[in-house]
Design an enzyme around this catalytic site. Structure first.
Site, mmCIF file in Angstrom:
data_model
loop_
_atom_site.group_PDB
_atom_site.id
_atom_site.type_symbol
_atom_site.label_atom_id
_atom_site.label_comp_id
_atom_site.label_asym_id
_atom_site.label_seq_id
_atom_site.Cartn_x
_atom_site.Cartn_y
_atom_site.Cartn_z
ATOM 1 N N ILE A 100 0.826 -1.199 0.000
ATOM 2 C CA ILE A 100 0.000 0.000 0.000
ATOM 3 C C ILE A 100 0.863 1.253 0.000
ATOM 4 O O ILE A 100 2.041 1.209 0.337
ATOM 5 C CB ILE A 100 -0.990 0.017 1.188
ATOM 6 C CG1 ILE A 100 -0.250 0.055 2.516
ATOM 7 C CG2 ILE A 100 -1.928 -1.183 1.115
ATOM 8 C CD1 ILE A 100 -1.142 0.397 3.675
ATOM 9 N N CYS A 101 0.259 2.361 -0.416
ATOM 10 C CA CYS A 101 0.961 3.630 -0.524
ATOM 11 C C CYS A 101 1.617 3.994 0.803
ATOM 12 O O CYS A 101 1.010 3.778 1.841
ATOM 13 C CB CYS A 101 0.001 4.739 -0.934
ATOM 14 S SG CYS A 101 -0.057 4.960 -2.709
ATOM 15 N N PRO A 102 2.784 4.594 0.769
ATOM 16 C CA PRO A 102 3.582 4.946 -0.421
ATOM 17 C C PRO A 102 4.640 3.916 -0.785
ATOM 18 O O PRO A 102 5.576 4.244 -1.500
ATOM 19 C CB PRO A 102 4.246 6.242 0.032
ATOM 20 C CG PRO A 102 4.507 6.019 1.493
ATOM 21 C CD PRO A 102 3.426 5.095 1.994
#
Lengths: 76, 180
Positions: free
Chosen positions: A12-14
Protein backbone atom coordinates in the site's frame (compact mmCIF):
# COMPACT_ATOMS: atom_id res chain seq x y z
CA UNK A 1 17.76 -2.54 -23.47
CA UNK A 2 16.66 -4.69 -20.55
CA UNK A 3 13.08 -5.15 -19.35
CA UNK A 4 12.62 -5.43 -15.60
CA UNK A 5 9.48 -6.28 -13.68
CA UNK A 6 8.39 -5.19 -10.24
CA UNK A 7 5.51 -6.92 -8.46
CA UNK A 8 4.07 -4.47 -5.92
CA UNK A 9 0.74 -6.27 -5.48
CA UNK A 10 -0.45 -6.14 -1.88
CA UNK A 11 1.76 -3.17 -1.02
CA UNK A 12 0.00 0.00 0.00
CA UNK A 13 0.96 3.63 -0.52
CA UNK A 14 3.58 4.95 -0.42
CA UNK A 15 5.54 1.66 -0.54
CA UNK A 16 4.91 0.94 -4.28
CA UNK A 17 6.41 4.33 -5.24
CA UNK A 18 9.33 3.72 -2.90
CA UNK A 19 10.01 0.34 -4.57
CA UNK A 20 9.76 1.90 -8.06
CA UNK A 21 12.13 4.68 -7.00
CA UNK A 22 14.71 2.13 -5.84
CA UNK A 23 14.31 -0.16 -8.84
CA UNK A 24 14.59 2.68 -11.36
CA UNK A 25 17.91 3.67 -9.77
CA UNK A 26 19.30 0.25 -10.83
CA UNK A 27 18.20 0.68 -14.46
CA UNK A 28 20.36 2.11 -17.25
CA UNK A 29 18.95 4.72 -19.63
CA UNK A 30 16.76 2.96 -22.21
CA UNK A 31 15.81 0.11 -19.87
CA UNK A 32 12.13 -0.49 -19.12
CA UNK A 33 10.32 -1.34 -15.91
CA UNK A 34 6.92 -3.01 -15.72
CA UNK A 35 5.23 -2.44 -12.37
CA UNK A 36 2.06 -4.22 -11.24
CA UNK A 37 0.01 -2.86 -8.37
CA UNK A 38 -3.50 -3.32 -6.96
CA UNK A 39 -3.45 0.05 -5.20
CA UNK A 40 -5.15 2.71 -7.31
CA UNK A 41 -3.42 5.64 -5.61
CA UNK A 42 -0.04 4.08 -6.37
CA UNK A 43 -0.75 4.31 -10.10
CA UNK A 44 -1.29 8.04 -9.80
CA UNK A 45 1.78 8.45 -7.56
CA UNK A 46 4.03 6.51 -9.90
CA UNK A 47 2.81 8.41 -12.98
CA UNK A 48 3.22 11.78 -11.28
CA UNK A 49 6.71 10.86 -10.14
CA UNK A 50 7.76 9.50 -13.56
CA UNK A 51 6.47 12.64 -15.27
CA UNK A 52 8.38 14.82 -12.83
CA UNK A 53 11.59 12.82 -13.30
CA UNK A 54 11.17 12.90 -17.08
CA UNK A 55 10.88 9.13 -17.57
CA UNK A 56 8.76 7.87 -20.48
CA UNK A 57 5.39 6.43 -19.53
CA UNK A 58 4.92 3.71 -22.14
CA UNK A 59 1.82 1.80 -21.06
CA UNK A 60 -0.78 2.19 -18.32
CA UNK A 61 -3.20 -0.71 -18.32
CA UNK A 62 -5.82 -2.10 -16.00
CA UNK A 63 -5.15 -5.79 -16.57
CA UNK A 64 -7.97 -6.92 -14.26
CA UNK A 65 -10.52 -4.88 -12.31
CA UNK A 66 -8.45 -3.17 -9.62
CA UNK A 67 -5.10 -4.45 -10.90
CA UNK A 68 -2.88 -2.16 -12.95
CA UNK A 69 0.37 -2.45 -14.83
CA UNK A 70 2.53 0.56 -15.62
CA UNK A 71 5.53 0.42 -17.94
CA UNK A 72 8.18 3.12 -17.63
CA UNK A 73 11.32 3.74 -19.68
CA UNK A 74 14.29 5.31 -17.97
CA UNK A 75 15.50 8.33 -19.88
CA UNK A 76 18.49 9.49 -17.90
CA UNK B 1 0.02 25.71 -16.58
CA UNK B 2 2.51 23.05 -17.60
CA UNK B 3 0.99 19.91 -19.11
CA UNK B 4 1.50 16.79 -17.06
CA UNK B 5 2.10 13.86 -19.43
CA UNK B 6 0.98 11.44 -16.73
CA UNK B 7 -2.51 12.94 -16.72
CA UNK B 8 -2.73 12.71 -20.51
CA UNK B 9 -1.77 9.03 -20.40
CA UNK B 10 -4.40 8.35 -17.77
CA UNK B 11 -7.08 10.13 -19.82
CA UNK B 12 -6.28 7.88 -22.78
CA UNK B 13 -7.29 4.75 -20.89
CA UNK B 14 -10.77 3.73 -21.98
CA UNK B 15 -12.88 3.45 -18.89
CA UNK B 16 -16.24 4.34 -17.34
CA UNK B 17 -16.84 7.93 -16.24
CA UNK B 18 -15.92 7.25 -12.66
CA UNK B 19 -12.47 6.01 -13.59
CA UNK B 20 -11.28 9.44 -14.62
CA UNK B 21 -8.87 10.82 -12.09
CA UNK B 22 -9.85 14.14 -10.57
CA UNK B 23 -7.25 16.86 -10.45
CA UNK B 24 -5.93 17.66 -6.99
CA UNK B 25 -7.60 21.11 -7.26
CA UNK B 26 -11.01 19.61 -8.08
CA UNK B 27 -10.64 17.14 -5.19
CA UNK B 28 -9.72 19.95 -2.78
CA UNK B 29 -12.71 22.03 -3.89
CA UNK B 30 -15.09 19.08 -3.52
CA UNK B 31 -13.72 18.23 -0.08
CA UNK B 32 -13.99 21.86 1.05
CA UNK B 33 -17.54 22.18 -0.33
CA UNK B 34 -18.74 18.94 1.26
CA UNK B 35 -17.12 19.86 4.57
CA UNK B 36 -18.96 23.19 4.49
CA UNK B 37 -22.24 21.44 3.64
CA UNK B 38 -21.74 19.07 6.59
CA UNK B 39 -21.04 22.01 8.94
CA UNK B 40 -24.19 23.83 7.79
CA UNK B 41 -26.45 20.76 7.92
CA UNK B 42 -25.14 19.07 11.08
CA UNK B 43 -24.26 22.35 12.85
CA UNK B 44 -20.87 20.91 13.75
CA UNK B 45 -17.77 19.99 11.77
CA UNK B 46 -17.36 16.58 10.17
CA UNK B 47 -15.50 14.23 12.52
CA UNK B 48 -14.49 10.59 12.37
CA UNK B 49 -12.51 9.46 15.40
CA UNK B 50 -14.93 10.39 18.20
CA UNK B 51 -17.32 7.67 17.05
CA UNK B 52 -14.49 5.13 17.35
CA UNK B 53 -13.85 6.24 20.95
CA UNK B 54 -17.54 5.93 21.82
CA UNK B 55 -17.81 2.47 20.26
CA UNK B 56 -14.65 1.30 22.01
CA UNK B 57 -15.94 2.66 25.32
CA UNK B 58 -19.28 0.94 24.71
CA UNK B 59 -17.48 -2.34 23.98
CA UNK B 60 -15.35 -1.97 27.12
CA UNK B 61 -18.55 -1.56 29.15
CA UNK B 62 -20.22 -4.54 27.51
CA UNK B 63 -17.16 -6.59 28.44
CA UNK B 64 -17.51 -5.49 32.06
CA UNK B 65 -15.19 -2.49 32.14
CA UNK B 66 -16.13 0.59 34.15
CA UNK B 67 -15.23 3.56 32.01
CA UNK B 68 -18.16 5.92 32.60
CA UNK B 69 -16.34 7.47 35.58
CA UNK B 70 -13.37 8.40 33.39
CA UNK B 71 -13.05 12.18 33.02
CA UNK B 72 -13.24 11.85 29.23
CA UNK B 73 -16.85 10.66 29.38
CA UNK B 74 -18.00 12.03 32.74
CA UNK B 75 -16.64 15.58 32.57
CA UNK B 76 -17.47 16.11 28.91
CA UNK B 77 -21.03 14.82 29.26
CA UNK B 78 -20.53 11.95 26.84
CA UNK B 79 -21.90 9.07 28.95
CA UNK B 80 -25.08 9.04 26.86
CA UNK B 81 -22.99 7.83 23.92
CA UNK B 82 -21.49 5.06 26.05
CA UNK B 83 -25.00 3.70 26.54
CA UNK B 84 -25.76 3.88 22.84
CA UNK B 85 -23.17 5.03 20.29
CA UNK B 86 -25.96 4.87 17.68
CA UNK B 87 -27.19 8.19 19.08
CA UNK B 88 -23.99 9.89 17.95
CA UNK B 89 -24.31 11.42 14.48
CA UNK B 90 -20.70 10.52 13.69
CA UNK B 91 -21.59 6.83 13.82
CA UNK B 92 -23.89 7.38 10.88
CA UNK B 93 -21.53 9.56 8.87
CA UNK B 94 -18.79 6.93 9.40
CA UNK B 95 -21.11 4.24 8.05
CA UNK B 96 -21.81 6.53 5.11
CA UNK B 97 -18.08 6.99 4.60
CA UNK B 98 -17.46 3.24 4.45
CA UNK B 99 -20.46 2.56 2.19
CA UNK B 100 -19.53 5.52 -0.02
CA UNK B 101 -15.96 4.27 -0.45
CA UNK B 102 -17.29 0.81 -1.30
CA UNK B 103 -19.78 2.25 -3.78
CA UNK B 104 -17.14 4.42 -5.42
CA UNK B 105 -14.80 1.44 -5.77
CA UNK B 106 -17.57 -0.74 -7.23
CA UNK B 107 -18.77 2.00 -9.62
CA UNK B 108 -15.23 2.36 -10.90
CA UNK B 109 -15.16 -1.45 -11.25
CA UNK B 110 -11.90 -1.67 -9.35
CA UNK B 111 -13.15 -3.41 -6.22
CA UNK B 112 -11.27 -6.60 -5.32
CA UNK B 113 -10.24 -8.45 -2.20
CA UNK B 114 -6.81 -7.25 -1.19
CA UNK B 115 -4.53 -8.96 1.29
CA UNK B 116 -1.38 -7.45 2.80
CA UNK B 117 1.77 -8.51 0.99
CA UNK B 118 3.79 -8.88 4.17
CA UNK B 119 2.10 -9.54 7.50
CA UNK B 120 4.75 -7.71 9.59
CA UNK B 121 3.80 -4.60 7.62
CA UNK B 122 0.16 -5.18 8.56
CA UNK B 123 1.21 -5.28 12.21
CA UNK B 124 3.09 -2.01 11.78
CA UNK B 125 -0.10 -0.60 10.26
CA UNK B 126 -2.13 -1.80 13.23
CA UNK B 127 0.33 -0.23 15.66
CA UNK B 128 0.23 2.99 13.64
CA UNK B 129 -3.56 2.96 13.77
CA UNK B 130 -3.50 2.66 17.56
CA UNK B 131 -1.05 5.57 17.83
CA UNK B 132 -3.20 7.67 15.49
CA UNK B 133 -6.34 6.87 17.47
CA UNK B 134 -4.61 7.74 20.72
CA UNK B 135 -3.24 10.97 19.25
CA UNK B 136 -6.67 11.87 17.88
CA UNK B 137 -8.12 11.64 21.42
CA UNK B 138 -5.33 13.75 22.90
CA UNK B 139 -5.82 16.36 20.17
CA UNK B 140 -9.62 16.00 20.30
CA UNK B 141 -9.80 15.31 16.59
CA UNK B 142 -8.03 13.87 13.60
CA UNK B 143 -7.05 15.31 10.23
CA UNK B 144 -10.75 15.61 9.46
CA UNK B 145 -12.31 16.83 12.71
CA UNK B 146 -9.41 19.00 13.85
CA UNK B 147 -7.69 19.95 10.59
CA UNK B 148 -10.34 20.14 7.87
CA UNK B 149 -13.15 21.13 10.23
CA UNK B 150 -10.95 23.51 12.22
CA UNK B 151 -9.54 25.40 9.26
CA UNK B 152 -12.93 25.35 7.51
CA UNK B 153 -14.52 26.95 10.58
CA UNK B 154 -11.81 29.67 10.65
CA UNK B 155 -10.53 28.39 14.00
CA UNK B 156 -6.80 28.78 14.76
CA UNK B 157 -6.70 25.28 16.26
CA UNK B 158 -6.88 23.84 12.75
CA UNK B 159 -3.65 25.60 11.80
CA UNK B 160 -1.96 24.52 15.03
CA UNK B 161 -3.02 20.95 14.29
CA UNK B 162 -1.59 21.34 10.75
CA UNK B 163 1.82 22.28 12.19
CA UNK B 164 1.86 19.15 14.36
CA UNK B 165 0.58 17.00 11.52
CA UNK B 166 3.26 18.23 9.10
CA UNK B 167 6.00 17.63 11.68
CA UNK B 168 4.67 14.09 12.24
CA UNK B 169 4.42 13.46 8.50
CA UNK B 170 8.02 14.64 8.03
CA UNK B 171 9.14 12.19 10.72
CA UNK B 172 7.13 9.42 9.03
CA UNK B 173 8.64 10.22 5.63
CA UNK B 174 12.11 10.03 7.16
CA UNK B 175 11.32 6.75 8.91
CA UNK B 176 9.56 4.97 6.04
CA UNK B 177 12.54 4.21 3.73
CA UNK B 178 14.40 2.94 6.81
CA UNK B 179 11.63 0.49 7.65
CA UNK B 180 10.89 -0.87 4.15
Amino acid sequence: MVRYTLDAIGEICPVPLLLVHRKMAELLPGDELLVTTDFSRAVRNILDWAAREGHDILIVDEVEPGLWSVTLRKIR
Amino acid sequence: MERNPAQDTVKKISCPWSKRYWSYQAGALALGGLSLAYLLLARRPWGITSAWAYWTGWLAQVLGGEVSSWPYWRDMGLTVYLASPWLYHGTWSNLGLILGALLSSLLAREGRWRLPRRWPVALVGLAGGLLMGYGARLAMGCNIGALLGGIGAFSPHGWLFAAGLLAGAALGAWLLPRLF
